[in-house]
Design a protein around this motif. Sequence first.
Motif, PDB file in Angstrom:
ATOM      1  N   PRO A  47       0.837  -1.197   0.000  1.00 30.14           N
ATOM      2  CA  PRO A  47       0.000   0.000   0.000  1.00 30.14           C
ATOM      3  C   PRO A  47       0.874   1.249   0.000  1.00 30.14           C
ATOM      4  O   PRO A  47       1.973   1.260   0.545  1.00 30.14           O
ATOM      5  CB  PRO A  47      -0.782  -0.111   1.306  1.00 30.14           C
ATOM      6  N   MET A  48       0.376   2.288  -0.639  1.00 24.20           N
ATOM      7  CA  MET A  48       1.113   3.546  -0.654  1.00 24.20           C
ATOM      8  C   MET A  48       1.178   4.116   0.758  1.00 24.20           C
ATOM      9  O   MET A  48       0.296   3.866   1.573  1.00 24.20           O
ATOM     10  CB  MET A  48       0.429   4.568  -1.574  1.00 24.20           C
ATOM     11  N   ASP A  49       2.232   4.865   1.022  1.00 23.44           N
ATOM     12  CA  ASP A  49       2.365   5.502   2.328  1.00 23.44           C
ATOM     13  C   ASP A  49       1.793   6.918   2.296  1.00 23.44           C
ATOM     14  O   ASP A  49       2.225   7.780   3.032  1.00 23.44           O
ATOM     15  CB  ASP A  49       3.829   5.500   2.767  1.00 23.44           C
ATOM     16  N   CYS A  50       0.817   7.139   1.423  1.00 22.73           N
ATOM     17  CA  CYS A  50       0.197   8.452   1.267  1.00 22.73           C
ATOM     18  C   CYS A  50      -1.319   8.305   1.411  1.00 22.73           C
ATOM     19  O   CYS A  50      -1.858   7.208   1.316  1.00 22.73           O
ATOM     20  CB  CYS A  50       0.511   9.039  -0.109  1.00 22.73           C
ATOM     21  N   THR A  51      -1.990   9.413   1.574  1.00 16.23           N
ATOM     22  CA  THR A  51      -3.438   9.429   1.687  1.00 16.23           C
ATOM     23  C   THR A  51      -4.073   9.328   0.306  1.00 16.23           C
ATOM     24  O   THR A  51      -3.640  10.011  -0.623  1.00 16.23           O
ATOM     25  CB  THR A  51      -3.905  10.726   2.379  1.00 16.23           C
ATOM     26  N   ALA A  52      -5.097   8.491   0.173  1.00 22.16           N
ATOM     27  CA  ALA A  52      -5.808   8.355  -1.102  1.00 22.16           C
ATOM     28  C   ALA A  52      -6.371   9.705  -1.528  1.00 22.16           C
ATOM     29  O   ALA A  52      -6.869  10.477  -0.712  1.00 22.16           O
ATOM     30  CB  ALA A  52      -6.931   7.336  -0.969  1.00 22.16           C
TER      31      ALA A  52
END
Length: 152
Positions: A47-52
């Motif tokens: 998963p990305m380490d950023c907010t969707a």
Amino acid sequence: MELSIASFTLLLKQRYRVVLVALLLATGLVFAGFSPVPAAHAAPTQPMDCTAGQTCHGCPPGYVCIYPEGSTNGVNDTTPTQKYYYYGVYQLSNQYGQHEIINNQVDKAWASLCTDWQGATCHQMLAPLTLGTYNLTPINSIKVKPTAAGVW
């Protein structure tokens, strides 16, 4: 005259057998799972380490981004070298070695790495809102396609 025709016929039969054996071997290798082109080797996607819905390491929301060779999780270089927004097949050129790819699609679109130019022979898929490191040397195209289950 009969001897030369008989010799010619025998020669044709022998060549026919050689060709037939070669075709059978080639067909057997294909059905046995042999692939002459290696798939893109990748670390597992994560998963990305950023907010969707937000820009992630320079990749705007709704895009699939490829980073320069040697980038790790988009942190080493926050400027993608390639960005894809629309659904379709994009041909890659001069992309070799390990590259970070982020699928920052917010509408459940998947990205797939393909060894052919038409996006038909795809080996790796990136789910929406994931990232991974891939060897792009054998990759000739990337396909961005909407799908709910990730099945092509």
